[in-house]
Scaffold this active site. Sequence first.
Site: not given
Length: 281
Positions: A148-149
């Site tokens: 994620y990110c």
Amino acid sequence: MISYASLLKQEKWRLIDQSTTGLHVSPLHSFGMDDTLCSSVGSGLAPATARTWVHERTIVLGIQDTRLPYLEEALHYLEDKDYRYIVRNSGGLAVVLDEGVLNISLILPEQDRGIDINSGYDTMWDLIKHMFNEYGKEIEAKEIVGSYCPGSYDLSIDGQKFAGISQRRLRNGVAVQIYLCVSGSGRERAEIIKEFYQQGVQGKTTKFEYPVIVPEVMASLSELLGVSLTVDQVMTKLLLTLKDNAEFLYADHLQEEEIPLFESYYHRVVERNEKILQPFR
């Protein structure tokens, strides 16, 4: 431009530790704090400052996350999982905060010498390598697909990401921010974000390509190093590293001149969040 190797070394490092007090305030407080410190450090009112912060179960969204086609459903999912959510004012996408995640901000002055984007990232990478060099593990900075990110400065060990870095620039100050997954399950945190995007996209074609999360590529430092690390232990490593890179290191809080700045920046962050999220509350 200044080379990154010199940026960790400062004549003075000021430390503002909110790793405990942050548990009792909104994460919006932290983004107001970093804007305040960018302004005060950038203007020469304060020296280079390191700030640490920990918040309870919160998903910090990026601005692109607020454009998910089914955002309302995705936010309801987070609420059902007992997570708060806010929108940050620096770059990136959704990340998880909880009591096992230590955030570190390095606020550096640009003044009349520029700090390029990579130099800021490299400074934080250098800090983390110094903090954990005793374990003999190579810490790489590269994008971990499926995390994620995701970004080009994802920090990983053996292909599993444990940290992500972002930057915020304001009034001749640069805030380089990192979240360190210290303890707990990196995979379980990633599962939350995976479902958030599944709820928010629901197969619809979008202009922005949201990440397809593969939870197995994320882990905590405790998992990766095979030791039971705590936030307090990592704080000690941070203190020792800053001490090695400064002639003078001291603990501090906001000074009298910085308090009105904080009130102003915090108000802006709160107003911005209310404006973006009000339709979904």
